[in-house]
Design an enzyme around this catalytic site. Structure first.
Site, PDB file in Angstrom:
ATOM      1  N   LYS A  52       1.568   4.624  -2.915  1.00  0.00           N
ATOM      2  CA  LYS A  52       1.175   5.473  -2.313  1.00  0.00           C
ATOM      3  C   LYS A  52       2.173   6.478  -2.462  1.00  0.00           C
ATOM      4  O   LYS A  52       1.862   7.501  -3.258  1.00  0.00           O
ATOM      5  CB  LYS A  52       0.379   6.295  -1.120  1.00  0.00           C
ATOM      6  CG  LYS A  52      -1.217   4.665  -1.082  1.00  0.00           C
ATOM      7  CD  LYS A  52      -2.028   6.132  -1.956  1.00  0.00           C
ATOM      8  CE  LYS A  52      -3.485   5.296  -1.301  1.00  0.00           C
ATOM      9  NZ  LYS A  52      -4.411   6.284  -2.698  1.00  0.00           N
ATOM     10  N   TYR A  54       0.566  -1.181   0.569  1.00  0.00           N
ATOM     11  CA  TYR A  54       0.440  -0.254   0.245  1.00  0.00           C
ATOM     12  C   TYR A  54       0.788   1.407  -0.044  1.00  0.00           C
ATOM     13  O   TYR A  54       0.361   2.102  -0.579  1.00  0.00           O
ATOM     14  CB  TYR A  54      -0.958   0.123   1.229  1.00  0.00           C
ATOM     15  CG  TYR A  54      -1.533   1.225   1.312  1.00  0.00           C
ATOM     16  CD1 TYR A  54      -2.712   1.623   0.757  1.00  0.00           C
ATOM     17  CD2 TYR A  54      -1.572   2.280   2.381  1.00  0.00           C
ATOM     18  CE1 TYR A  54      -3.735   2.848   0.473  1.00  0.00           C
ATOM     19  CE2 TYR A  54      -2.832   3.156   2.230  1.00  0.00           C
ATOM     20  CZ  TYR A  54      -3.623   3.656   1.289  1.00  0.00           C
ATOM     21  OH  TYR A  54      -4.428   4.195   1.075  1.00  0.00           O
TER      22      TYR A  54
END
Ligand code: NAP
Length: 250
Positions: A153, A149
């Site tokens: 990002k 994750y």
């Protein structure tokens, strides 16, 4: 002229709150997501000019067909909010699930790219536009169990920073917003539907709410021509970093 804003992932959380706030402020909205019934509900809930498109951002052909289907009066998109995104799991890399990695990478990176690539030519031709990409505190920091994750990002930030330079000659602004802990369906998705684990994320503290982020997005897009907000990092009051929270245990 009233601006047209396309929001990906408008069926829940930050995307939905942004849709409600922008509608109140008179923007024309193209609302998208995979859950058709939620899009139908939004149409009823929001007064103002709304157009909905149901598609999965990870499927490039679906994205292309959906955007091509827009009636001519909706084609000149002024603002794109790349909001659709997710985290799945909090597993360390060694025990990670490859399918879940794929879903995060496909949604958070590839989905953003598929949508943006199709909307940019019109903005470039008109020499105006604004793209807001939902990044995260996970795009600035890392934490155990967050490798994939966080990587997605960090990628959103790299893509946004490159785009800001590429699009400078076309007067197209690029902004990111990097929230901390926002209470939405995000944690329910992260913990694969386990509400107890999701609620535990916000235990003993007041988190950010989707409307707090919507207000930041409205601020970003309502600045005058001479102002570009490159990035806003916004944390919960009881949060100092991706990992530091002050919890009032009961
Ligand atoms: P959320 O309530 O789970 O909303 C996610 C939205 O993304 C939903 O509308 C969902 O709609 C859409 N979506 C997911 N997969 C999709 C796909 N394959 N195709 C199209 N749409 C898809 O979560 P949220 O907190 O509002 O998250 C919005 C963004 O903020 C995400 O990019 C997230 O990474 C970022 N963010 C969240 C937090 C937080 O703490 N909540 C913090 C920092 C950053 P459908 O299911 O209908 O497709």
């Amino acid at each position: 002229m009233t601006k047209i804003v396309l929001i990906t992932g408008a069926t829940s959380g930050i995307g939905k709150a942004t849709a409600l706030l922008l509608a109140k402020n008179g923007y024309r909205l193209i609302l998208t997501g995979r859950r058709k019934e939620r899009l139908e509900e939004l149409k009823k809930e929001i007064s103002g000019e709304i157009c909905t498109l149901c598609f999965d951002v990870t499927k490039s052909v679906e994205v292309e067909n959906a955007l091509k289907s827009l009636p001519s009066e909706w084609k000149n998109i002024d603002v794109l909010i790349n909001n659709a995104g997710k985290a799945i799991g909090i597993d360390e890399l060694a025990s990670g699930d490859i399918t879940e990695w794929g879903k995060m990478i496909d949604t958070n990176i590839k989905g953003l790219l598929y949508v943006t690539r199709l909307i940019l030519p019109g903005m470039k031709e008109r020499k105006s536009g604004h793209i807001i990409n939902l990044s995260s505190i996970a795009g600035k920091e890392t934490y155990p169990g967050g490798s994939i994750y966080c990587a997605t990002k960090h990628a959103v930030n790299a893509i946004s920073d490159s785009m800001r330079v590429e699009l400078l000659p076309y007067s197209i602004k690029v902004s990111t917003i990097s929230p901390g802990a926002v209470e939405t369906e995000f944690s329910v998705v992260r913990f694969r539907g386990d509400r107890k684990k999701a609620d535990n994320v916000y235990r003993g503290l007041t988190p950010l709410y989707a409307k707090d982020i919507a207000e930041c997005i409205y601020f970003i897009i309502s600045r005058p021509e001479n102002v570009t907000i490159a990035d806003i990092k916004v944390l919960a009051g009881a949060q100092a970093s991706a990992r530091d929270f002050y919890r009032k245990e009961k």
